[in-house]
Design a protein around this motif. Structure first.
Motif, PDB file in Angstrom:
ATOM      1  N   ALA A 212       0.832  -1.203   0.000  1.00  7.59           N
ATOM      2  CA  ALA A 212       0.000   0.000   0.000  1.00  7.59           C
ATOM      3  C   ALA A 212       0.864   1.250   0.000  1.00  7.59           C
ATOM      4  O   ALA A 212       0.568   2.232  -0.674  1.00  7.59           O
ATOM      5  CB  ALA A 212      -0.918  -0.007   1.226  1.00  7.59           C
ATOM      6  N   ALA A 213       1.968   1.199   0.778  1.00  6.59           N
ATOM      7  CA  ALA A 213       2.845   2.363   0.862  1.00  6.59           C
ATOM      8  C   ALA A 213       3.551   2.621  -0.456  1.00  6.59           C
ATOM      9  O   ALA A 213       3.996   3.727  -0.725  1.00  6.59           O
ATOM     10  CB  ALA A 213       3.865   2.149   1.980  1.00  6.59           C
ATOM     11  N   ALA A 214       3.652   1.581  -1.312  1.00  7.66           N
ATOM     12  CA  ALA A 214       4.364   1.721  -2.575  1.00  7.66           C
ATOM     13  C   ALA A 214       3.496   2.329  -3.668  1.00  7.66           C
ATOM     14  O   ALA A 214       3.980   2.619  -4.746  1.00  7.66           O
ATOM     15  CB  ALA A 214       4.889   0.359  -3.024  1.00  7.66           C
ATOM     16  N   HIS A 215       2.204   2.501  -3.405  1.00  8.84           N
ATOM     17  CA  HIS A 215       1.310   3.064  -4.407  1.00  8.84           C
ATOM     18  C   HIS A 215       1.530   4.565  -4.561  1.00  8.84           C
ATOM     19  O   HIS A 215       1.962   5.245  -3.630  1.00  8.84           O
ATOM     20  CB  HIS A 215      -0.151   2.826  -4.011  1.00  8.84           C
ATOM     21  CG  HIS A 215      -0.526   1.375  -3.954  1.00  8.84           C
ATOM     22  ND1 HIS A 215      -1.654   0.927  -3.293  1.00  8.84           N
ATOM     23  CD2 HIS A 215       0.068   0.268  -4.464  1.00  8.84           C
ATOM     24  CE1 HIS A 215      -1.739  -0.391  -3.412  1.00  8.84           C
ATOM     25  NE2 HIS A 215      -0.700  -0.808  -4.113  1.00  8.84           N
ATOM     26  N   VAL A 216       1.206   5.085  -5.741  1.00 10.53           N
ATOM     27  CA  VAL A 216       1.100   6.533  -5.904  1.00 10.53           C
ATOM     28  C   VAL A 216      -0.215   6.939  -5.245  1.00 10.53           C
ATOM     29  O   VAL A 216      -1.281   6.421  -5.598  1.00 10.53           O
ATOM     30  CB  VAL A 216       1.117   6.937  -7.388  1.00 10.53           C
ATOM     31  CG1 VAL A 216       0.775   8.415  -7.537  1.00 10.53           C
ATOM     32  CG2 VAL A 216       2.488   6.668  -7.995  1.00 10.53           C
ATOM     33  N   THR A 217      -0.156   7.826  -4.275  1.00 12.42           N
ATOM     34  CA  THR A 217      -1.335   8.164  -3.478  1.00 12.42           C
ATOM     35  C   THR A 217      -1.602   9.662  -3.497  1.00 12.42           C
ATOM     36  O   THR A 217      -0.744  10.461  -3.895  1.00 12.42           O
ATOM     37  CB  THR A 217      -1.136   7.725  -2.016  1.00 12.42           C
ATOM     38  OG1 THR A 217       0.053   8.358  -1.501  1.00 12.42           O
ATOM     39  CG2 THR A 217      -0.977   6.216  -1.912  1.00 12.42           C
TER      40      THR A 217
ATOM     41  N   VAL B 170     -11.667  10.818  -8.148  1.00  9.29           N
ATOM     42  CA  VAL B 170     -10.647   9.884  -8.623  1.00  9.29           C
ATOM     43  C   VAL B 170      -9.669  10.635  -9.524  1.00  9.29           C
ATOM     44  O   VAL B 170     -10.081  11.380 -10.420  1.00  9.29           O
ATOM     45  CB  VAL B 170     -11.285   8.712  -9.400  1.00  9.29           C
ATOM     46  CG1 VAL B 170     -10.212   7.721  -9.834  1.00  9.29           C
ATOM     47  CG2 VAL B 170     -12.342   8.020  -8.545  1.00  9.29           C
ATOM     48  N   PHE B 171      -8.374  10.433  -9.289  1.00 11.25           N
ATOM     49  CA  PHE B 171      -7.319  11.098 -10.059  1.00 11.25           C
ATOM     50  C   PHE B 171      -6.439  10.032 -10.729  1.00 11.25           C
ATOM     51  O   PHE B 171      -5.342   9.724 -10.234  1.00 11.25           O
ATOM     52  CB  PHE B 171      -6.469  11.985  -9.149  1.00 11.25           C
ATOM     53  CG  PHE B 171      -7.210  13.119  -8.511  1.00 11.25           C
ATOM     54  CD1 PHE B 171      -7.151  14.400  -9.038  1.00 11.25           C
ATOM     55  CD2 PHE B 171      -7.979  12.911  -7.366  1.00 11.25           C
ATOM     56  CE1 PHE B 171      -7.835  15.453  -8.447  1.00 11.25           C
ATOM     57  CE2 PHE B 171      -8.666  13.959  -6.765  1.00 11.25           C
ATOM     58  CZ  PHE B 171      -8.605  15.229  -7.307  1.00 11.25           C
ATOM     59  N   PRO B 172      -6.886   9.448 -11.836  1.00 13.17           N
ATOM     60  CA  PRO B 172      -6.044   8.470 -12.531  1.00 13.17           C
ATOM     61  C   PRO B 172      -4.684   9.090 -12.867  1.00 13.17           C
ATOM     62  O   PRO B 172      -4.615  10.197 -13.404  1.00 13.17           O
ATOM     63  CB  PRO B 172      -6.850   8.155 -13.797  1.00 13.17           C
ATOM     64  CG  PRO B 172      -8.270   8.495 -13.437  1.00 13.17           C
ATOM     65  CD  PRO B 172      -8.159   9.681 -12.538  1.00 13.17           C
ATOM     66  N   THR B 173      -3.631   8.378 -12.541  1.00 15.01           N
ATOM     67  CA  THR B 173      -2.274   8.932 -12.681  1.00 15.01           C
ATOM     68  C   THR B 173      -1.374   7.946 -13.421  1.00 15.01           C
ATOM     69  O   THR B 173      -1.329   6.760 -13.077  1.00 15.01           O
ATOM     70  CB  THR B 173      -1.681   9.237 -11.290  1.00 15.01           C
ATOM     71  OG1 THR B 173      -2.533  10.174 -10.618  1.00 15.01           O
ATOM     72  CG2 THR B 173      -0.287   9.823 -11.406  1.00 15.01           C
TER      73      THR B 173
ATOM     74  N   GLN C   2      -6.703   2.036 -11.731  1.00 17.90           N
ATOM     75  CA  GLN C   2      -7.726   1.074 -11.339  1.00 17.90           C
ATOM     76  C   GLN C   2      -8.603   1.642 -10.217  1.00 17.90           C
ATOM     77  O   GLN C   2      -8.099   2.223  -9.251  1.00 17.90           O
ATOM     78  CB  GLN C   2      -7.081  -0.236 -10.878  1.00 17.90           C
ATOM     79  CG  GLN C   2      -6.301  -0.946 -11.976  1.00 17.90           C
ATOM     80  CD  GLN C   2      -5.579  -2.181 -11.460  1.00 17.90           C
ATOM     81  OE1 GLN C   2      -5.361  -2.331 -10.260  1.00 17.90           O
ATOM     82  NE2 GLN C   2      -5.203  -3.071 -12.369  1.00 17.90           N
ATOM     83  N   VAL C   3      -9.917   1.466 -10.376  1.00 16.83           N
ATOM     84  CA  VAL C   3     -10.882   1.946  -9.383  1.00 16.83           C
ATOM     85  C   VAL C   3     -11.615   0.739  -8.799  1.00 16.83           C
ATOM     86  O   VAL C   3     -12.119  -0.103  -9.554  1.00 16.83           O
ATOM     87  CB  VAL C   3     -11.898   2.915 -10.023  1.00 16.83           C
ATOM     88  CG1 VAL C   3     -12.914   3.384  -8.991  1.00 16.83           C
ATOM     89  CG2 VAL C   3     -11.172   4.104 -10.640  1.00 16.83           C
ATOM     90  N   PRO C   4     -11.681   0.617  -7.479  1.00 17.34           N
ATOM     91  CA  PRO C   4     -12.340  -0.553  -6.885  1.00 17.34           C
ATOM     92  C   PRO C   4     -13.837  -0.570  -7.173  1.00 17.34           C
ATOM     93  O   PRO C   4     -14.495   0.478  -7.189  1.00 17.34           O
ATOM     94  CB  PRO C   4     -12.066  -0.391  -5.384  1.00 17.34           C
ATOM     95  CG  PRO C   4     -11.801   1.070  -5.199  1.00 17.34           C
ATOM     96  CD  PRO C   4     -11.146   1.531  -6.454  1.00 17.34           C
ATOM     97  N   ALA C   5     -14.366  -1.760  -7.418  1.00 17.16           N
ATOM     98  CA  ALA C   5     -15.810  -1.919  -7.602  1.00 17.16           C
ATOM     99  C   ALA C   5     -16.490  -1.830  -6.239  1.00 17.16           C
ATOM    100  O   ALA C   5     -15.830  -1.827  -5.192  1.00 17.16           O
ATOM    101  CB  ALA C   5     -16.097  -3.265  -8.268  1.00 17.16           C
TER     102      ALA C   5
ATOM    103  N   ALA D 133      -5.974   3.764  -8.518  1.00 17.46           N
ATOM    104  CA  ALA D 133      -5.911   5.203  -8.783  1.00 17.46           C
ATOM    105  C   ALA D 133      -5.975   5.971  -7.464  1.00 17.46           C
ATOM    106  O   ALA D 133      -6.685   5.565  -6.536  1.00 17.46           O
ATOM    107  CB  ALA D 133      -7.063   5.619  -9.689  1.00 17.46           C
ATOM    108  N   PRO D 134      -5.261   7.084  -7.351  1.00 18.46           N
ATOM    109  CA  PRO D 134      -5.400   7.937  -6.162  1.00 18.46           C
ATOM    110  C   PRO D 134      -6.832   8.471  -6.086  1.00 18.46           C
ATOM    111  O   PRO D 134      -7.375   8.956  -7.084  1.00 18.46           O
ATOM    112  CB  PRO D 134      -4.399   9.068  -6.412  1.00 18.46           C
ATOM    113  CG  PRO D 134      -3.421   8.508  -7.412  1.00 18.46           C
ATOM    114  CD  PRO D 134      -4.232   7.596  -8.277  1.00 18.46           C
ATOM    115  N   LEU D 135      -7.443   8.403  -4.912  1.00 21.35           N
ATOM    116  CA  LEU D 135      -8.822   8.870  -4.760  1.00 21.35           C
ATOM    117  C   LEU D 135      -9.116   9.169  -3.296  1.00 21.35           C
ATOM    118  O   LEU D 135      -8.406   8.743  -2.397  1.00 21.35           O
ATOM    119  CB  LEU D 135      -9.808   7.832  -5.315  1.00 21.35           C
ATOM    120  CG  LEU D 135      -9.738   6.397  -4.766  1.00 21.35           C
ATOM    121  CD1 LEU D 135     -10.447   6.247  -3.431  1.00 21.35           C
ATOM    122  CD2 LEU D 135     -10.344   5.413  -5.770  1.00 21.35           C
TER     123      LEU D 135
END
Length: 246
Positions: free
Chosen positions: A25-30, A138-141, A154-157, A169-171
């Motif tokens: 989780a920490a490795a994601h672009v947030t 949502v900010f797709p990056t 990616q956006v969670p369902a 995706a950062p959101l």
């Protein structure tokens, strides 16, 4: 003994999974907003924690949600920044007597020198959040690197945990706005009013004469009359004494 070892092994495995999950989780672009209040002005900090594998990062493109019209990117000394505009279907009131005919659709940061893997940087955007509590922004990056890229889109369902996604995706979700604190507390207003009334009362009191000052002219008049009468008496006695005897 065997049960104890099994319990310890299960505990260690669970701990290991938690640590791995936290690391992923920490490795994601947030994105981290300084406020999520709907309708508020906010600073959004996008964290870029690593490259694409071992490859250094060269460009970060942040797509802006359609609900947002204007964005002010913060200048970062290590990056060039560009705003990509898109025409609006209908003009939007800018709140100053004019209209917006286009919106910021994307903000692109290009590294002046590639950001090595294992080094982190932060990119900050300033914008006004939509007045729509409960909505998710949502900010797709897309993170481009010297070799390859990572599309954080990616956006969670519904019901899905975003941490389970490989490239989420950062959101964040907008929340109901609280009081802005510009109105003075009721007790402060009451205190100010009481102070004003007290000042006015004090002023009125100070404008009135001190006790006994209203009788001063009368006292002076009576004193003058007494002195005049005494003078007449003394004058009469002097006249009588000065008369020659027959």
């Amino acid at each position: 003994m065997r049960k104890t070892l099994r319990a310890l092994g299960a505990s260690a495995l669970a701990t290991g999974l938690v640590v791995v999950g936290a690391g992923a989780a920490a490795a994601h672009v947030t994105v981290i907003p300084d406020t999520t209040d709907a309708g508020a002005y906010a600073l959004l900090t996008f964290g870029v924690p690593h490259g694409c594998g071992d490859s250094p990062t060269t460009k970060v493109s942040i797509q802006v949600p359609e609900q947002v019209v204007t964005v002010t990117p913060t200048v970062n000394p290590g990056w060039d920044v560009e705003k990509v505009m898109a025409a609006l279907d209908e003009p939007v009131d800018d709140g100053h007597g004019g209209q917006y005919t286009e919106r910021v659709a994307e903000v692109v940061y290009t590294a002046k020198a590639p950001l090595p893997d294992g080094y982190r940087d932060a990119l900050v955007l300033s914008l006004k959040l939509p007045d729509a509590a409960g909505d998710t922004l949502v900010f797709p990056t897309v993170q481009e690197c010297a070799e390859g890229e990572s599309a954080w889109v990616q956006v969670p369902a519904d019901g899905e945990d975003g941490h389970d996604l490989e490239l989420p995706a950062p959101l964040f979700e907008l929340t109901a706005a609280e009081g802005d604190g510009h109105d003075a507390p009721a007790e402060t207003v009451a205190d100010d009013a009481a102070g004003s009334d007290g000042s006015a009362a004090d002023g009125a009191a100070s404008a009135e004469p001190a006790d006994g000052s209203d009788g001063a002219p009368a006292a002076l008049t009576w004193t003058a009359l007494v002195l005049a009468a005494a003078g007449l008496v003394l004058g009469a006695l002097g006249f009588v004494r000065s008369r020659p005897k027959a």
